[in-house]
Design a protein around this motif. Sequence first.
Motif, PDB file in Angstrom:
ATOM      1  N   ALA A  21       0.766  -1.207  -0.019  1.00  0.00           N
ATOM      2  CA  ALA A  21       0.000  -0.136   0.153  1.00  0.00           C
ATOM      3  C   ALA A  21       0.874   1.360  -0.189  1.00  0.00           C
ATOM      4  CB  ALA A  21      -0.862  -0.021   1.329  1.00  0.00           C
ATOM      5  N   LEU A  22       2.181   1.437   0.434  1.00  0.00           N
ATOM      6  CA  LEU A  22       2.973   2.503   0.590  1.00  0.00           C
ATOM      7  C   LEU A  22       4.006   2.515  -0.668  1.00  0.00           C
ATOM      8  CD1 LEU A  22       3.806   2.383   4.548  1.00  0.00           C
ATOM      9  CD2 LEU A  22       2.044   3.862   3.096  1.00  0.00           C
ATOM     10  N   MET A  23       3.814   1.347  -1.470  1.00  0.00           N
ATOM     11  CA  MET A  23       4.918   1.188  -2.605  1.00  0.00           C
ATOM     12  C   MET A  23       4.876   2.647  -3.332  1.00  0.00           C
ATOM     13  SD  MET A  23       7.398  -0.949  -2.412  1.00  0.00           S
ATOM     14  CE  MET A  23       7.391  -0.742  -4.360  1.00  0.00           C
ATOM     15  N   PRO A  24       3.845   3.381  -3.866  1.00  0.00           N
ATOM     16  CA  PRO A  24       3.997   4.346  -4.834  1.00  0.00           C
ATOM     17  C   PRO A  24       4.762   5.323  -4.036  1.00  0.00           C
ATOM     18  CG  PRO A  24       1.669   3.528  -4.867  1.00  0.00           C
ATOM     19  CD  PRO A  24       2.346   2.737  -3.873  1.00  0.00           C
ATOM     20  N   ARG A  25       4.332   5.712  -2.666  1.00  0.00           N
ATOM     21  CA  ARG A  25       5.360   6.663  -2.061  1.00  0.00           C
ATOM     22  C   ARG A  25       6.549   6.305  -1.738  1.00  0.00           C
ATOM     23  NH1 ARG A  25       1.891   9.131   3.005  1.00  0.00           N
ATOM     24  NH2 ARG A  25       3.724  10.560   2.698  1.00  0.00           N
ATOM     25  N   ALA A  26       6.788   4.924  -1.594  1.00  0.00           N
ATOM     26  CA  ALA A  26       8.199   4.600  -1.449  1.00  0.00           C
ATOM     27  C   ALA A  26       8.960   4.855  -2.663  1.00  0.00           C
ATOM     28  CB  ALA A  26       8.223   3.258  -0.995  1.00  0.00           C
ATOM     29  N   ILE A  27       8.514   4.617  -3.758  1.00  0.00           N
ATOM     30  CA  ILE A  27       9.079   4.731  -5.209  1.00  0.00           C
ATOM     31  C   ILE A  27       9.377   6.314  -5.377  1.00  0.00           C
ATOM     32  CG2 ILE A  27       8.799   4.681  -7.492  1.00  0.00           C
ATOM     33  CD1 ILE A  27       7.227   1.890  -7.013  1.00  0.00           C
ATOM     34  N   ALA A  28       8.293   7.015  -4.991  1.00  0.00           N
ATOM     35  CA  ALA A  28       8.591   8.506  -5.013  1.00  0.00           C
ATOM     36  C   ALA A  28       9.907   8.938  -4.026  1.00  0.00           C
ATOM     37  CB  ALA A  28       7.530   9.391  -4.656  1.00  0.00           C
ATOM     38  N   PHE A  29       9.664   8.477  -2.740  1.00  0.00           N
ATOM     39  CA  PHE A  29      10.987   8.905  -1.910  1.00  0.00           C
ATOM     40  C   PHE A  29      12.191   8.401  -2.562  1.00  0.00           C
ATOM     41  CE2 PHE A  29       7.570   9.544   1.391  1.00  0.00           C
ATOM     42  CZ  PHE A  29       8.012  10.674   1.683  1.00  0.00           C
ATOM     43  N   GLY A  30      12.239   7.230  -2.896  1.00  0.00           N
ATOM     44  CA  GLY A  30      13.541   6.574  -3.499  1.00  0.00           C
ATOM     45  C   GLY A  30      13.933   7.473  -4.951  1.00  0.00           C
ATOM     46  N   SER A  31      12.908   8.022  -5.636  1.00  0.00           N
ATOM     47  CA  SER A  31      13.342   8.645  -6.736  1.00  0.00           C
ATOM     48  C   SER A  31      13.767   9.920  -6.285  1.00  0.00           C
ATOM     49  CB  SER A  31      12.263   9.048  -7.616  1.00  0.00           C
ATOM     50  OG  SER A  31      11.730   7.853  -8.242  1.00  0.00           O
ATOM     51  N   MET A  32      13.327  10.666  -5.145  1.00  0.00           N
ATOM     52  CA  MET A  32      13.969  11.781  -4.334  1.00  0.00           C
ATOM     53  C   MET A  32      15.337  11.549  -3.952  1.00  0.00           C
ATOM     54  SD  MET A  32      10.872  13.289  -1.970  1.00  0.00           S
ATOM     55  CE  MET A  32      12.259  14.250  -1.295  1.00  0.00           C
ATOM     56  N   ALA A  33      15.440  10.389  -3.471  1.00  0.00           N
ATOM     57  CA  ALA A  33      17.120   9.959  -2.937  1.00  0.00           C
ATOM     58  C   ALA A  33      18.027   9.884  -4.292  1.00  0.00           C
ATOM     59  CB  ALA A  33      17.053   8.627  -2.312  1.00  0.00           C
ATOM     60  N   TRP A  34      17.535   9.471  -5.326  1.00  0.00           N
ATOM     61  CA  TRP A  34      18.068   9.407  -6.675  1.00  0.00           C
ATOM     62  C   TRP A  34      18.434  10.914  -7.224  1.00  0.00           C
ATOM     63  CZ3 TRP A  34      20.770   5.642  -9.083  1.00  0.00           C
ATOM     64  CH2 TRP A  34      21.379   6.072 -10.365  1.00  0.00           C
ATOM     65  N   GLN A  35      17.520  11.538  -7.250  1.00  0.00           N
ATOM     66  CA  GLN A  35      17.617  12.641  -7.718  1.00  0.00           C
ATOM     67  C   GLN A  35      18.174  13.907  -7.102  1.00  0.00           C
ATOM     68  OE1 GLN A  35      16.791  12.867 -10.946  1.00  0.00           O
ATOM     69  NE2 GLN A  35      15.589  11.101 -11.111  1.00  0.00           N
ATOM     70  N   ALA A  36      17.967  13.707  -5.776  1.00  0.00           N
ATOM     71  CA  ALA A  36      18.642  14.714  -4.976  1.00  0.00           C
ATOM     72  C   ALA A  36      20.164  14.325  -4.891  1.00  0.00           C
ATOM     73  CB  ALA A  36      18.238  14.594  -3.498  1.00  0.00           C
ATOM     74  N   GLY A  37      20.682  13.304  -4.971  1.00  0.00           N
ATOM     75  CA  GLY A  37      21.788  12.993  -4.987  1.00  0.00           C
ATOM     76  C   GLY A  37      22.361  13.277  -6.448  1.00  0.00           C
TER      77      GLY A  37
ATOM     78  N   VAL B 185      10.155  17.147  -8.881  1.00  0.00           N
ATOM     79  CA  VAL B 185       8.597  16.401  -9.306  1.00  0.00           C
ATOM     80  C   VAL B 185       8.506  15.288  -8.239  1.00  0.00           C
ATOM     81  CG1 VAL B 185       7.614  15.134 -11.243  1.00  0.00           C
ATOM     82  CG2 VAL B 185       8.990  17.341 -11.791  1.00  0.00           C
ATOM     83  N   ALA B 186       9.714  14.690  -7.984  1.00  0.00           N
ATOM     84  CA  ALA B 186       9.631  13.483  -7.330  1.00  0.00           C
ATOM     85  C   ALA B 186       9.070  13.965  -5.860  1.00  0.00           C
ATOM     86  CB  ALA B 186      11.286  13.062  -6.796  1.00  0.00           C
ATOM     87  N   LEU B 187       9.357  15.164  -5.420  1.00  0.00           N
ATOM     88  CA  LEU B 187       8.808  15.775  -4.006  1.00  0.00           C
ATOM     89  C   LEU B 187       7.340  15.978  -4.340  1.00  0.00           C
ATOM     90  CD1 LEU B 187       9.520  17.042  -1.285  1.00  0.00           C
ATOM     91  CD2 LEU B 187       9.859  19.112  -2.285  1.00  0.00           C
ATOM     92  N   VAL B 188       6.651  16.594  -5.329  1.00  0.00           N
ATOM     93  CA  VAL B 188       5.472  16.445  -5.546  1.00  0.00           C
ATOM     94  C   VAL B 188       4.780  14.984  -5.592  1.00  0.00           C
ATOM     95  CG1 VAL B 188       3.641  16.998  -7.135  1.00  0.00           C
ATOM     96  CG2 VAL B 188       5.660  18.630  -6.820  1.00  0.00           C
ATOM     97  N   LEU B 189       5.581  14.085  -6.065  1.00  0.00           N
ATOM     98  CA  LEU B 189       4.790  12.786  -6.266  1.00  0.00           C
ATOM     99  C   LEU B 189       5.175  12.214  -4.876  1.00  0.00           C
ATOM    100  CD1 LEU B 189       6.349  11.839  -9.673  1.00  0.00           C
ATOM    101  CD2 LEU B 189       3.822  12.329  -8.994  1.00  0.00           C
ATOM    102  N   SER B 190       5.922  12.157  -4.093  1.00  0.00           N
ATOM    103  CA  SER B 190       5.915  11.596  -2.811  1.00  0.00           C
ATOM    104  C   SER B 190       4.756  12.264  -1.977  1.00  0.00           C
ATOM    105  CB  SER B 190       7.216  11.939  -2.231  1.00  0.00           C
ATOM    106  OG  SER B 190       7.513  13.224  -1.766  1.00  0.00           O
ATOM    107  N   TRP B 191       4.433  13.424  -2.070  1.00  0.00           N
ATOM    108  CA  TRP B 191       3.280  13.907  -1.574  1.00  0.00           C
ATOM    109  C   TRP B 191       1.745  13.464  -1.985  1.00  0.00           C
ATOM    110  CZ3 TRP B 191       0.455  18.576  -2.864  1.00  0.00           C
ATOM    111  CH2 TRP B 191      -0.629  19.054  -2.233  1.00  0.00           C
ATOM    112  N   LYS B 192       1.742  13.544  -3.246  1.00  0.00           N
ATOM    113  CA  LYS B 192       0.621  13.323  -3.923  1.00  0.00           C
ATOM    114  C   LYS B 192       1.041  12.520  -5.001  1.00  0.00           C
ATOM    115  CE  LYS B 192      -3.428  15.397  -5.800  1.00  0.00           C
ATOM    116  NZ  LYS B 192      -4.442  14.810  -4.864  1.00  0.00           N
ATOM    117  N   PRO B 193       1.105  11.044  -4.815  1.00  0.00           N
ATOM    118  CA  PRO B 193       1.377  10.208  -6.131  1.00  0.00           C
ATOM    119  C   PRO B 193       0.305  10.227  -7.329  1.00  0.00           C
ATOM    120  CG  PRO B 193       1.538   8.978  -4.030  1.00  0.00           C
ATOM    121  CD  PRO B 193       0.717  10.473  -3.701  1.00  0.00           C
ATOM    122  N   MET B 194       0.834  10.308  -8.322  1.00  0.00           N
ATOM    123  CA  MET B 194      -0.065  10.076  -9.565  1.00  0.00           C
ATOM    124  C   MET B 194      -0.971   8.902  -9.341  1.00  0.00           C
ATOM    125  SD  MET B 194       1.275  10.084 -13.505  1.00  0.00           S
ATOM    126  CE  MET B 194       2.492  10.956 -12.965  1.00  0.00           C
ATOM    127  N   GLU B 195      -2.084   9.016  -9.992  1.00  0.00           N
ATOM    128  CA  GLU B 195      -3.193   7.907  -9.535  1.00  0.00           C
ATOM    129  C   GLU B 195      -4.179   7.652 -11.070  1.00  0.00           C
ATOM    130  OE1 GLU B 195      -5.542   9.011  -6.357  1.00  0.00           O
ATOM    131  OE2 GLU B 195      -3.928   8.465  -4.899  1.00  0.00           O
TER     132      GLU B 195
END
Length: 422
Positions: free
Chosen positions: A145-161, A278-288
């Motif tokens: 149930a938390l996977m879409p947000r986890a993917i967004a947070f993971g993308s934030m880690a990648w993109q922020a890095g 964009v990843a920050l926005v998606l971690s708050w409100k994932p695309m549905e």
Amino acid sequence: MTQPTSPLHIRDFRIFWVSRFVSVIATTAMVVAIGYQLYDVARSDYQMSIPQAAFQLGLLGLAQFLPLMLLTPVAGVVADRFDRRLVGGLAISIDIVIAVILAVSTQRGALSLPLLFALAAMHGAARVFVSPALSAITPNIVPAALMPRAIAFGSMAWQAGSVAGPALGGFLFGVDRALTYWLSAGLLALSCLCLALIRPVPAPAGNRDVHPVRQIVNGFTYVWNERFLLGCVTLDLFAVLLGGATALLPVFARDILHVGPEGLGQMRAAPALGAAAVALVLSWKPMERNVGAKMLWAVAAYGAATLAFGLSRWFPLSLLFLAALGAADMVSVFVRSSLVQLNTPDDVRGRVSAISGLAVSASNELGEMQSGLAAALLGATGAVVFGGVGAIVITVIWARLFPELIRARTFAPQYRQRESVS
């Protein structure tokens, strides 16, 4: 026991996030330095012309892609048969060795094109094992149930890095060229330590009972038979293959925009900055909703931003177009990653992640080869403009070839699930 409402409430995910973040800073900083040094060595030590040196950047991409192409099937099976933390940690250790060799060689003035190509190939071999192993860990430590947000947070880690790495790497490179590599070695060691602190991630039951060759065949068959997944993966492959401008950024930094290694660091960071936003926005409100159509529009926007960057001659405007390029690419990455992770059985997830990673790497590394060759024929500007137009054309073609993409409304499975594909 209270169920977590965010991936950040899960200890192992927080540690995993830190591991991804610092490893991305390390590898992107190192890649920026390698690209600039290779181009500079080709121009200064080998007296190559701008087109000839640009072509060397294309060969650098090819050197990284060949081990990816050869080892991807093996890496996927390894990720499905062994503890994924151990696989990722051992592969990252290879990058530590590469960073130390580059640091020492830079300090001694011993860099050469053969050495840089050899180390680039080693980096490609290490990365082919890192990607499927780490991509497959998240579903093992985060509820579905938390996977879409986890993917967004993971993308934030990648993109922020990817923002911090090139900028920091470019700055340190300007101070002392070896500092970038020493920083990378230290951060990669920290990443390995974080992986070791995550609870064990045992291989899915039954995978060791199947012959590795059969597992490789089953992994490719699985992706081939699922048209929606196949359309997503190949769209990214061909669009980025044509539209990639990253390989030519050293040319723009040194000989077109005249901003040097510090400017190159900013240019490498700009796409990641747009993607991180964009990843920050998606971690708050994932695309549905309407995820397939949004992915197609995002790839077209990626091509348009690439074209605009190629034509720009004002550095701030170039950075803006690169940021737009990264933002558009993030939408495509989010959709594709969510579909792969949410709809793939755990016993084949490593292999599917490896195949998806191969497509991404093929688009990046072969895209660098294509860019280098096109730059030798059309010039750097012509190559980037050609690639941007090509990405737009590919999007239109794929919308017709794979109507399943347009019809995809949500991340719910678009294809039939198998009970076991080992």
